[in-house]
Design a protein around this motif. Structure first.
Motif, PDB file in Angstrom:
ATOM      1  N   THR A  60      -3.784  87.774 -37.672  1.00 46.82           N
ATOM      2  CA  THR A  60      -2.699  87.834 -36.688  1.00 46.82           C
ATOM      3  C   THR A  60      -2.436  86.431 -36.161  1.00 46.82           C
ATOM      4  O   THR A  60      -3.358  85.677 -35.858  1.00 46.82           O
ATOM      5  CB  THR A  60      -3.050  88.764 -35.516  1.00 46.82           C
ATOM      6  N   ILE A  61      -1.139  86.089 -36.059  1.00 52.87           N
ATOM      7  CA  ILE A  61      -0.703  84.757 -35.647  1.00 52.87           C
ATOM      8  C   ILE A  61       0.329  84.911 -34.540  1.00 52.87           C
ATOM      9  O   ILE A  61       1.178  85.811 -34.597  1.00 52.87           O
ATOM     10  CB  ILE A  61      -0.066  83.991 -36.828  1.00 52.87           C
ATOM     11  N   ALA A  62       0.282  84.046 -33.554  1.00 49.47           N
ATOM     12  CA  ALA A  62       1.295  84.056 -32.496  1.00 49.47           C
ATOM     13  C   ALA A  62       1.901  82.669 -32.370  1.00 49.47           C
ATOM     14  O   ALA A  62       1.204  81.653 -32.516  1.00 49.47           O
ATOM     15  CB  ALA A  62       0.695  84.492 -31.164  1.00 49.47           C
ATOM     16  N   LEU A  63       3.186  82.624 -32.090  1.00 49.63           N
ATOM     17  CA  LEU A  63       3.881  81.357 -31.894  1.00 49.63           C
ATOM     18  C   LEU A  63       4.073  81.108 -30.402  1.00 49.63           C
ATOM     19  O   LEU A  63       4.659  81.935 -29.704  1.00 49.63           O
ATOM     20  CB  LEU A  63       5.247  81.373 -32.590  1.00 49.63           C
ATOM     21  N   GLY A  64       3.553  79.986 -29.925  1.00 46.12           N
ATOM     22  CA  GLY A  64       3.792  79.575 -28.560  1.00 46.12           C
ATOM     23  C   GLY A  64       2.835  80.126 -27.531  1.00 46.12           C
ATOM     24  O   GLY A  64       1.823  80.760 -27.866  1.00 46.12           O
ATOM     25  N   PRO A  65       3.130  79.877 -26.244  1.00 39.90           N
ATOM     26  CA  PRO A  65       2.239  80.273 -25.150  1.00 39.90           C
ATOM     27  C   PRO A  65       2.232  81.782 -24.915  1.00 39.90           C
ATOM     28  O   PRO A  65       3.101  82.504 -25.391  1.00 39.90           O
ATOM     29  CB  PRO A  65       2.826  79.528 -23.947  1.00 39.90           C
ATOM     30  N   GLY A  66       1.208  82.221 -24.164  1.00 37.00           N
ATOM     31  CA  GLY A  66       1.096  83.626 -23.821  1.00 37.00           C
ATOM     32  C   GLY A  66       0.008  84.358 -24.579  1.00 37.00           C
ATOM     33  O   GLY A  66      -0.224  85.541 -24.353  1.00 37.00           O
ATOM     34  N   PHE A  67      -0.668  83.648 -25.484  1.00 41.52           N
ATOM     35  CA  PHE A  67      -1.720  84.240 -26.307  1.00 41.52           C
ATOM     36  C   PHE A  67      -2.967  83.363 -26.279  1.00 41.52           C
ATOM     37  O   PHE A  67      -2.860  82.142 -26.169  1.00 41.52           O
ATOM     38  CB  PHE A  67      -1.262  84.384 -27.763  1.00 41.52           C
ATOM     39  N   VAL A  68      -4.122  83.999 -26.448  1.00 40.92           N
ATOM     40  CA  VAL A  68      -5.383  83.269 -26.570  1.00 40.92           C
ATOM     41  C   VAL A  68      -5.918  83.485 -27.977  1.00 40.92           C
ATOM     42  O   VAL A  68      -6.215  84.617 -28.372  1.00 40.92           O
ATOM     43  CB  VAL A  68      -6.420  83.746 -25.532  1.00 40.92           C
ATOM     44  N   ALA A  69      -5.999  82.404 -28.747  1.00 39.53           N
ATOM     45  CA  ALA A  69      -6.544  82.482 -30.097  1.00 39.53           C
ATOM     46  C   ALA A  69      -8.014  82.860 -30.025  1.00 39.53           C
ATOM     47  O   ALA A  69      -8.764  82.321 -29.218  1.00 39.53           O
ATOM     48  CB  ALA A  69      -6.373  81.144 -30.816  1.00 39.53           C
ATOM     49  N   GLY A  70      -8.404  83.805 -30.868  1.00 37.63           N
ATOM     50  CA  GLY A  70      -9.774  84.281 -30.849  1.00 37.63           C
ATOM     51  C   GLY A  70      -9.950  85.512 -29.985  1.00 37.63           C
ATOM     52  O   GLY A  70     -10.984  86.178 -30.054  1.00 37.63           O
ATOM     53  N   GLN A  71      -8.920  85.836 -29.209  1.00 45.10           N
ATOM     54  CA  GLN A  71      -8.950  87.041 -28.373  1.00 45.10           C
ATOM     55  C   GLN A  71      -7.747  87.938 -28.665  1.00 45.10           C
ATOM     56  O   GLN A  71      -7.902  89.030 -29.197  1.00 45.10           O
ATOM     57  CB  GLN A  71      -8.969  86.657 -26.892  1.00 45.10           C
ATOM     58  N   ASP A  72      -6.555  87.469 -28.322  1.00 43.47           N
ATOM     59  CA  ASP A  72      -5.342  88.257 -28.569  1.00 43.47           C
ATOM     60  C   ASP A  72      -4.974  88.257 -30.054  1.00 43.47           C
ATOM     61  O   ASP A  72      -4.525  89.276 -30.595  1.00 43.47           O
ATOM     62  CB  ASP A  72      -4.161  87.691 -27.779  1.00 43.47           C
ATOM     63  N   VAL A  73      -5.105  87.100 -30.669  1.00 47.99           N
ATOM     64  CA  VAL A  73      -4.756  86.906 -32.081  1.00 47.99           C
ATOM     65  C   VAL A  73      -5.780  85.978 -32.721  1.00 47.99           C
ATOM     66  O   VAL A  73      -6.618  85.397 -32.035  1.00 47.99           O
ATOM     67  CB  VAL A  73      -3.341  86.284 -32.225  1.00 47.99           C
ATOM     68  N   ASP A  74      -5.689  85.832 -34.038  1.00 47.86           N
ATOM     69  CA  ASP A  74      -6.628  84.940 -34.736  1.00 47.86           C
ATOM     70  C   ASP A  74      -6.247  83.475 -34.559  1.00 47.86           C
ATOM     71  O   ASP A  74      -7.123  82.611 -34.464  1.00 47.86           O
ATOM     72  CB  ASP A  74      -6.664  85.294 -36.233  1.00 47.86           C
ATOM     73  N   ALA A  75      -4.942  83.195 -34.543  1.00 43.86           N
ATOM     74  CA  ALA A  75      -4.495  81.799 -34.437  1.00 43.86           C
ATOM     75  C   ALA A  75      -3.178  81.720 -33.683  1.00 43.86           C
ATOM     76  O   ALA A  75      -2.357  82.642 -33.742  1.00 43.86           O
ATOM     77  CB  ALA A  75      -4.349  81.174 -35.816  1.00 43.86           C
ATOM     78  N   VAL A  76      -3.003  80.624 -32.992  1.00 46.69           N
ATOM     79  CA  VAL A  76      -1.758  80.350 -32.267  1.00 46.69           C
ATOM     80  C   VAL A  76      -1.174  79.060 -32.828  1.00 46.69           C
ATOM     81  O   VAL A  76      -1.910  78.121 -33.144  1.00 46.69           O
ATOM     82  CB  VAL A  76      -2.019  80.189 -30.751  1.00 46.69           C
ATOM     83  N   VAL A  77       0.146  78.998 -32.961  1.00 45.89           N
ATOM     84  CA  VAL A  77       0.823  77.788 -33.426  1.00 45.89           C
ATOM     85  C   VAL A  77       1.601  77.186 -32.255  1.00 45.89           C
ATOM     86  O   VAL A  77       2.375  77.877 -31.593  1.00 45.89           O
ATOM     87  CB  VAL A  77       1.767  78.080 -34.604  1.00 45.89           C
ATOM     88  N   GLU A  78       1.366  75.902 -32.009  1.00 48.96           N
ATOM     89  CA  GLU A  78       2.036  75.206 -30.904  1.00 48.96           C
ATOM     90  C   GLU A  78       3.542  75.104 -31.169  1.00 48.96           C
ATOM     91  O   GLU A  78       3.963  74.733 -32.270  1.00 48.96           O
ATOM     92  CB  GLU A  78       1.441  73.809 -30.737  1.00 48.96           C
TER      93      GLU A  78
END
Length: 271
Positions: free
Chosen positions: A120-138
């Motif tokens: 699972t990947i999220a774009l931008g703020p509002g997520f914590v990588a390692g908790q909400d999703v596996d990775a976040v992209v700045e």
């Protein structure tokens, strides 16, 4: 590589479209989930327009609205991308995707969970990588744009648009009242500072003019007839008068973010 890998992208706005286009160009199957009333500003480069028009094309990629998950197969067979109205992501469990990308860009988590897919990947703020999703992209412009975050969060939303042609906050226009947004000009038009580009019809029937804050090209404009509230983003002006073609091309920011998503996806599906 897993040839039948499925990537679900939540959101089909302009930044999401860059990611969708990159994944599609790499030969991956993509399913886009959208709301019933998307609010993209850069509509010429946003696949969510398929929700309104039935289908749309951005830089050679055709997106087609579908009514059921089962219809996705026929759209993929046409080398196109299906767009399903499913803001809650109800179909995700049944679709069993290899990857889920939250590209809603709401600056907060609207329901994406780490257990929705193997990646699972999220774009931008509002997520914590390692908790909400596996990775976040700045997603914030600058030196860190596109960086992959595996622990922690993206830079918090500042509410200040990135600088283009020397202008930041001035180039983005927000609604000043409740009402229904109505276009006067169209995307791609050259406008002058102070010129009326649209109106907002209030519940009382009054038409409030919306004027350009700078001169330039009208790069983004909300769909006519959309209900707005004070502070709602409704238009975007590019001061670079020679950049008309940019109104119809995926942005550098979007492509940078897309490259990072593709990197993560390839590492997952090539295992």
């Amino acid at each position: 590589m897993k040839k039948d890998a499925l990537i679900i992208v939540r959101g089909g706005g302009d930044l999401a479209t860059g990611t969708i286009h990159r994944l599609w160009s790499a030969g991956l199957r993509v399913l886009v989930l959208e709301t019933t009333q998307p609010a993209a500003i850069r509509r010429q480069v946003a696949l969510c327009e398929a929700v309104y028009e039935g289908e749309t094309t951005v830089e050679g990629l055709r997106a087609v609205r579908i009514e059921t998950l089962e219809q996705a197969q026929s759209v993929w067979a046409q080398s196109a991308v299906p767009v399903l109205i499913d803001p809650e992501g109800a179909c995700i469990a049944r679709a069993k995707p290899d990857v889920v990308v939250d590209a809603i860009l709401a600056k907060r988590n609207l329901g994406t969970r780490r257990n929705m897919a193997p990646l699972t990947i999220a774009l931008g703020p509002g997520f914590v990588a390692g908790q909400d999703v596996d990775a976040v992209v700045e997603t914030k412009r600058g030196h860190r744009l596109g960086r992959i975050i595996r622990e922690g969060s993206a830079i918090p939303n500042t509410g200040i648009p990135g600088v283009i042609g020397g202008y930041g906050a001035e180039r983005v226009i927000h609604a000043q009242a409740n009402g229904v947004f109505m276009n006067v000009r169209k995307i791609g038009d050259l406008v002058e500072k102070g010129e009326v580009i649209s109106t907002i019809r209030t519940p009382e029937g009054k038409d409030i003019p919306v004027t350009a804050q700078i001169s330039g090209i009208l790069r983004g404009l909300l769909r006519s007839g959309y209900p707005v509230t004070p502070g709602f983003k409704i238009a975007d002006i590019d001061p670079r008068r020679k950049e008309l073609s940019n109104c119809f091309l995926i942005s550098d920011k979007s492509r940078c973010i897309a490259g990072s998503v593709l990197e993560l996806v390839c590492a997952q599906v090539w295992q």
